[in-house]
Write an enzyme that holds these catalytic residues in place. Structure first.
Site, mmCIF file in Angstrom:
data_model
loop_
_atom_site.group_PDB
_atom_site.id
_atom_site.type_symbol
_atom_site.label_atom_id
_atom_site.label_comp_id
_atom_site.label_asym_id
_atom_site.label_seq_id
_atom_site.Cartn_x
_atom_site.Cartn_y
_atom_site.Cartn_z
ATOM 1 N N PHE A 11 7.176 12.167 11.308
ATOM 2 C CA PHE A 11 6.325 11.055 11.752
ATOM 3 C C PHE A 11 7.122 9.772 12.021
ATOM 4 C CE2 PHE A 11 3.529 7.623 9.676
ATOM 5 C CZ PHE A 11 3.055 7.158 10.893
ATOM 6 N N ALA A 82 13.017 14.026 4.522
ATOM 7 C CA ALA A 82 12.551 14.202 3.146
ATOM 8 C C ALA A 82 11.353 15.132 3.151
ATOM 9 C CB ALA A 82 12.131 12.855 2.540
ATOM 10 N N THR A 124 10.388 4.551 -0.440
ATOM 11 C CA THR A 124 8.948 4.310 -0.542
ATOM 12 C C THR A 124 8.622 3.356 -1.686
ATOM 13 O OG1 THR A 124 6.886 5.414 -1.201
ATOM 14 C CG2 THR A 124 8.901 6.491 -1.867
ATOM 15 N N ASP A 125 7.474 2.688 -1.566
ATOM 16 C CA ASP A 125 6.991 1.840 -2.668
ATOM 17 C C ASP A 125 6.527 2.680 -3.853
ATOM 18 O OD1 ASP A 125 4.706 2.950 -1.566
ATOM 19 O OD2 ASP A 125 3.588 1.067 -1.427
ATOM 20 N N GLU A 126 6.374 4.009 -3.628
ATOM 21 C CA GLU A 126 5.843 4.865 -4.696
ATOM 22 C C GLU A 126 6.815 4.969 -5.878
ATOM 23 O OE1 GLU A 126 3.709 8.347 -3.454
ATOM 24 O OE2 GLU A 126 3.192 7.471 -1.513
ATOM 25 N N TYR A 151 7.229 13.835 -6.046
ATOM 26 C CA TYR A 151 7.711 13.211 -4.803
ATOM 27 C C TYR A 151 8.362 11.856 -5.099
ATOM 28 C CZ TYR A 151 7.476 10.177 -0.688
ATOM 29 O OH TYR A 151 7.793 9.263 0.292
ATOM 30 N N LYS A 155 12.315 10.552 -4.792
ATOM 31 C CA LYS A 155 12.740 9.411 -3.962
ATOM 32 C C LYS A 155 13.441 8.364 -4.844
ATOM 33 C CE LYS A 155 12.113 8.806 -0.094
ATOM 34 N NZ LYS A 155 12.872 9.227 1.123
ATOM 35 N N ASN A 180 2.477 2.697 2.613
ATOM 36 C CA ASN A 180 1.948 3.808 3.419
ATOM 37 C C ASN A 180 1.949 3.488 4.904
ATOM 38 O OD1 ASN A 180 0.696 4.274 0.656
ATOM 39 N ND2 ASN A 180 -0.006 6.084 1.761
ATOM 40 N N ASN A 181 2.618 4.326 5.679
ATOM 41 C CA ASN A 181 2.624 4.168 7.143
ATOM 42 C C ASN A 181 1.442 4.914 7.759
ATOM 43 O OD1 ASN A 181 5.944 3.868 8.465
ATOM 44 N ND2 ASN A 181 5.317 3.339 6.403
ATOM 45 N N ARG A 194 -5.668 12.974 8.702
ATOM 46 C CA ARG A 194 -6.542 14.060 8.245
ATOM 47 C C ARG A 194 -8.007 13.658 8.455
ATOM 48 N NH1 ARG A 194 -7.820 16.841 2.337
ATOM 49 N NH2 ARG A 194 -8.575 18.807 3.224
#
Ligand code: NAD
Ligand code: TYD
Length: 337
Positions: A11, A82, A124-126, A151, A155, A180-181, A194
């Protein structure tokens, strides 16, 4: 400049290649992608004929192949590749460790050996964990790491490795941790595509739990311009957090906006089992704004309108991947029960 992009059939990578070749038409891009379930060749059809673009099918964990590519005189690496989906990391974490941790290590090793001028790591911010319900807190570059899912843990591990190569070996790295993109070319396993493609194929939107968890939505084009700012003006060794204009959008509010734009009602929502360790995210982009002059352009509503239009007009693009994604969710739901 010769740039190695990893994961450029995914993506964000595919959006970034398109963006970069438009802004910097004289640069040369090599796209290294393993072509996992998340890759889509249809994302690159308009770029394939560009003489400054080439594609290599392969694994970032394949040290011999990576060495061969690096020997071609790569100056910059932008590392997107990833395993990227939290729900799949709950189903099977092993590939997340292999690609996100070990694969990143192989790339770092090669980058150090060949003395690349920049290794930019997309994270990622995650990695920062979760924000409490009701809190106005936002993650920043100084937030301690506290990942919740396999995940985000993988990361986080890769971020640490990247920083260690800067501190120990002087590899000129930068890292971005973004929220989130969303936007065109996103795999239909993720929430926004989705939901849109469910409605387009006569299904309901599946909302986890009560839909109260919140995200910070960043349009992919805004993410691409942030990466560009970091590559052109970012300081070596630094981390930059990147987020969208609006904070704390709950999943249910997001879904209601999608329903409204698509002319549907709340009858088209199905509440399903919640995700374990379900986080909330919001990111401050103060540092990249103050130091590099970046800010997002898209507000969520206009970004969603553009994204919905794109999926409506490109149903061919997602048909096969959508089928596979829904099969995955059926399998995951059986495990949950
Ligand atoms: P994606 O899942 O859409 O695409 C990943 C791509 O990487 C695919 O083309 C896949 O074939 C390729 N790939 C996977 N394993 C590989 C391997 N071992 N070797 C070579 N290629 C491999 O992912 P995305 O959403 O585009 O995310 C890109 C990066 O951005 C990831 O590092 C992700 O952690 C990060 N990120 C994504 C988001 C988001 O909202 N999508 C948010 C923050 C950070
Ligand atoms: P997702 O797109 O998987 O991204 P991430 O978990 O990495 O942030 O999910 C975004 C949010 O939407 C998350 O809170 C989980 C939720 N969600 C649903 O409610 N229904 C869905 O069908 C999906 C895929 C996600």
């Amino acid at each position: 400049m010769k740039i190695l992009i990893t994961g450029g059939l995914g993506f964000i990578g595919s959006n970034f290649i398109r963006y970069w070749l438009q802004q910097h038409p004289n640069d040369e891009i090599i796209n290294l992608d393993k072509v996992t379930y998340a890759a889509n060749f249809k994302s690159m059809v308009d770029v394939e004929s560009n003489l400054n673009y080439s594609f290599v099918r392969g694994d970032i964990g394949d040290a011999q192949l990576v060495d061969k590519i690096m020997a071609q005189g790569i100056e910059t690496i932008v590392h997107f590749a990833a395993e990227s989906h939290v729900d799949r990391s709950i189903d099977d974490p092993s590939l997340f460790v292999k690609t996100n941790v070990l694969g990143t290590y192989v790339l770092l090793n090669a980058a150090a050996k060949y003395g690349v001028k920049r290794f930019h790591h997309i994270s990622t911010d995650e990695v920062f964990g979760s924000i409490d319900f009701g809190s106005k807190k936002q993650f920043s570059e100084n937030t301690p790491y506290d990942p919740s899912s396999p995940y985000s843990a993988s990361k986080a591990s890769s971020d640490h490795l990247v920083r260690s190569f800067y501190k120990t070996f002087g590899l000129p790295i930068t890292i971005s941790n973004c929220s989130n993109n969303y936007g065109p070319y996103q795999h239909p396993e993720k929430m926004i595509p989705r939901s849109i493609t469910n409605l387009l194929t006569g299904q309901k939107i599946k909302v986890y739990g009560k839909g109260l968890n919140f995200r910070d939505w960043l349009h992919v084009e805004d993410h691409c311009s942030a990466i560009e700012a970091i590559l052109l003006k970012g300081k070596i060794g630094e981390t930059y957090c990147v987020g969208g204009l609006k904070k704390g959008t709950s999943n249910i509010d997001l879904v209601k906006t999608i329903l409204e734009i698509m002319g549907k009602t709340e009858k088209d929502i199905e509440y399903v089992a919640d995700r374990p360790a379900h986080d909330n995210y919001a990111v401050s982009w103060d540092k990249i704004s103050k130091e590099l002059g970046w800010k997002p352009k898209y507000d969520l509503e206009s970004g969603l309108e553009q994204t919905i239009k794109w999926y409506t007009e490109n149903q061919d693009w997602y048909q096969d991947t959508k089928r596979e994604a829904e099969e995955f969710y059926i399998k995951l739901n059986k495990i949950k029960k």
